[in-house]
Scaffold this motif. Structure first.
Motif, PDB file in Angstrom:
ATOM      1  N   LYS A   1      37.852  26.151 -37.638  1.00 14.50           N
ATOM      2  CA  LYS A   1      37.065  27.379 -37.724  1.00 14.50           C
ATOM      3  C   LYS A   1      37.881  28.413 -38.494  1.00 14.50           C
ATOM      4  N   ALA A   2      37.183  29.363 -39.130  1.00 17.91           N
ATOM      5  CA  ALA A   2      37.858  30.361 -39.964  1.00 17.91           C
ATOM      6  C   ALA A   2      38.855  31.192 -39.166  1.00 17.91           C
ATOM      7  N   ASN A   3      38.644  31.327 -37.859  1.00 18.79           N
ATOM      8  CA  ASN A   3      39.596  32.108 -37.061  1.00 18.79           C
ATOM      9  C   ASN A   3      40.802  31.278 -36.628  1.00 18.79           C
ATOM     10  N   GLN A   4      40.819  29.976 -36.970  1.00 16.21           N
ATOM     11  CA  GLN A   4      41.949  29.114 -36.648  1.00 16.21           C
ATOM     12  C   GLN A   4      42.911  28.949 -37.820  1.00 16.21           C
ATOM     13  N   VAL A   5      42.474  29.359 -39.003  1.00 15.36           N
ATOM     14  CA  VAL A   5      43.324  29.268 -40.186  1.00 15.36           C
ATOM     15  C   VAL A   5      44.087  30.588 -40.284  1.00 15.36           C
ATOM     16  N   LEU A   6      45.410  30.537 -40.091  1.00 10.64           N
ATOM     17  CA  LEU A   6      46.236  31.741 -40.040  1.00 10.64           C
ATOM     18  C   LEU A   6      47.261  31.733 -41.158  1.00 10.64           C
ATOM     19  N   ILE A   7      47.603  32.930 -41.607  1.00  7.82           N
ATOM     20  CA  ILE A   7      48.645  33.074 -42.614  1.00  7.82           C
ATOM     21  C   ILE A   7      49.499  34.282 -42.249  1.00  7.82           C
ATOM     22  N   ASP A   8      50.808  34.146 -42.465  1.00  7.07           N
ATOM     23  CA  ASP A   8      51.713  35.269 -42.282  1.00  7.07           C
ATOM     24  C   ASP A   8      51.710  36.082 -43.563  1.00  7.07           C
ATOM     25  N   ARG A   9      51.495  37.396 -43.422  1.00  7.94           N
ATOM     26  CA  ARG A   9      51.400  38.264 -44.596  1.00  7.94           C
ATOM     27  C   ARG A   9      52.398  39.393 -44.481  1.00  7.94           C
ATOM     28  N   ASN A  10      52.610  40.067 -45.596  1.00  9.58           N
ATOM     29  CA  ASN A  10      53.541  41.174 -45.656  1.00  9.58           C
ATOM     30  C   ASN A  10      52.884  42.302 -46.435  1.00  9.58           C
ATOM     31  N   ALA A  11      52.984  43.501 -45.922  1.00  7.96           N
ATOM     32  CA  ALA A  11      52.470  44.677 -46.622  1.00  7.96           C
ATOM     33  C   ALA A  11      53.626  45.628 -46.905  1.00  7.96           C
ATOM     34  N   ILE A  12      53.650  46.151 -48.111  1.00 13.84           N
ATOM     35  CA  ILE A  12      54.674  47.126 -48.493  1.00 13.84           C
ATOM     36  C   ILE A  12      53.972  48.445 -48.761  1.00 13.84           C
ATOM     37  N   GLU A  13      54.518  49.516 -48.203  1.00 17.75           N
ATOM     38  CA  GLU A  13      53.911  50.836 -48.364  1.00 17.75           C
ATOM     39  C   GLU A  13      55.003  51.886 -48.462  1.00 17.75           C
ATOM     40  N   ILE A  14      54.605  53.052 -48.922  1.00 18.98           N
ATOM     41  CA  ILE A  14      55.505  54.201 -48.970  1.00 18.98           C
ATOM     42  C   ILE A  14      55.175  55.085 -47.773  1.00 18.98           C
TER      43      ILE A  14
ATOM     44  N   LEU B   1      38.437  37.478 -44.833  1.00 20.33           N
ATOM     45  CA  LEU B   1      37.123  37.468 -45.464  1.00 20.33           C
ATOM     46  C   LEU B   1      36.294  38.684 -45.073  1.00 20.33           C
ATOM     47  N   GLU B   2      36.408  39.137 -43.814  1.00 21.34           N
ATOM     48  CA  GLU B   2      35.687  40.339 -43.385  1.00 21.34           C
ATOM     49  C   GLU B   2      36.148  41.553 -44.188  1.00 21.34           C
ATOM     50  N   LYS B   3      37.467  41.693 -44.370  1.00 23.93           N
ATOM     51  CA  LYS B   3      37.993  42.815 -45.154  1.00 23.93           C
ATOM     52  C   LYS B   3      37.547  42.728 -46.608  1.00 23.93           C
ATOM     53  N   ALA B   4      37.589  41.523 -47.174  1.00 23.72           N
ATOM     54  CA  ALA B   4      37.176  41.337 -48.564  1.00 23.72           C
ATOM     55  C   ALA B   4      35.709  41.691 -48.736  1.00 23.72           C
ATOM     56  N   HIS B   5      34.880  41.331 -47.776  1.00 18.09           N
ATOM     57  CA  HIS B   5      33.460  41.649 -47.850  1.00 18.09           C
ATOM     58  C   HIS B   5      33.237  43.158 -47.804  1.00 18.09           C
ATOM     59  N   LYS B   6      33.976  43.862 -46.945  1.00 12.76           N
ATOM     60  CA  LYS B   6      33.837  45.322 -46.861  1.00 12.76           C
ATOM     61  C   LYS B   6      34.252  45.982 -48.170  1.00 12.76           C
TER      62      LYS B   6
ATOM     63  N   PHE C   1      52.670  40.714 -40.653  1.00 11.79           N
ATOM     64  CA  PHE C   1      51.566  40.511 -39.715  1.00 11.79           C
ATOM     65  C   PHE C   1      50.934  39.165 -39.979  1.00 11.79           C
ATOM     66  N   ARG C   2      50.207  38.688 -39.019  1.00 11.20           N
ATOM     67  CA  ARG C   2      49.486  37.418 -39.136  1.00 11.20           C
ATOM     68  C   ARG C   2      48.001  37.746 -39.202  1.00 11.20           C
ATOM     69  N   GLU C   3      47.317  37.079 -40.119  1.00  5.95           N
ATOM     70  CA  GLU C   3      45.896  37.336 -40.322  1.00  5.95           C
ATOM     71  C   GLU C   3      45.158  36.008 -40.423  1.00  5.95           C
ATOM     72  N   SER C   4      43.994  35.970 -39.813  1.00  5.52           N
ATOM     73  CA  SER C   4      43.173  34.755 -39.905  1.00  5.52           C
ATOM     74  C   SER C   4      42.321  34.803 -41.171  1.00  5.52           C
ATOM     75  N   LEU C   5      41.850  33.652 -41.594  1.00  2.00           N
ATOM     76  CA  LEU C   5      40.940  33.584 -42.736  1.00  2.00           C
ATOM     77  C   LEU C   5      39.696  34.422 -42.462  1.00  2.00           C
ATOM     78  N   GLU C   6      39.216  34.391 -41.229  1.00  2.00           N
ATOM     79  CA  GLU C   6      38.028  35.156 -40.850  1.00  2.00           C
ATOM     80  C   GLU C   6      38.264  36.660 -41.058  1.00  2.00           C
ATOM     81  N   GLU C   7      39.428  37.168 -40.610  1.00  3.25           N
ATOM     82  CA  GLU C   7      39.734  38.590 -40.783  1.00  3.25           C
ATOM     83  C   GLU C   7      39.857  38.955 -42.258  1.00  3.25           C
TER      84      GLU C   7
END
Length: 145
Positions: A107-120, A88-93, A80-86
């Motif tokens: 702007k924080a919503n313009q800085v994007l990173i591709d991320r990967n989550a692994i789950e069972i 930071l919101e999750k980290a704050h919660k 998934f792709r996540e913005s810096l703004e998203e």
């Protein structure tokens, strides 16, 4: 190819729901014949993984913090792709503390990173120990009579 996982661990935080699925975080400690993951000189640290129960948000499954479970399932990854703004919101919660990040020229919503989550993805859950159900106590009222 084989994609089968069996883990035993302890639910380390209260479960959460997303759409029809139930999620919980499982702390798993390594067997003594596996490489150690040292926390300090006397204790080992756990490995942590999110478990997804498809359709589990309908309330038929009661998972709570402190339960010891055996999970049979499969490994799944999601990109998934996540913005810096998203982020930071999750980290704050999660942490609850205030922080501020200043981004020069963007702007924080313009800085994007591709991320990967692994789950069972759980196919079967076995309760090994129900743990203690800890109910949240109501906060005392500040009002005086």
């Amino acid at each position: 190819m084989i994609n089968e996982v069996i883990l035993e661990g302890i639910v380390v935080r209260e479960p959460w729901k997303y759409t029809d699925d139930l999620f919980f975080r499982l702390g798993v400690y390594r067997d003594s014949d596996m490489p150690a993951k040292k926390l300090d000189a006397e204790r080992d640290s756990g490995d942590y993984v999110n478990v997804r129960v498809s359709g589990g948000a309908n309330g038929l499954i009661q998972i709570h913090r402190g339960m010891r479970l055996r999970v049979h399932g499969l490994l799944q990854s999601r990109d998934f792709r996540e913005s810096l703004e998203e982020f930071l919101e999750k980290a704050h919660k999660q942490g609850g503390s205030e922080f501020q990040v200043e981004v020069t020229g963007l702007k924080a919503n313009q800085v994007l990173i591709d991320r990967n989550a692994i789950e069972i993805v759980a196919r079967r859950l076995i309760v090994l120990d129900g743990g203690n159900i800890t109910e949240k106590k109501p906060k005392p009222s500040l009002a005086t009579e």
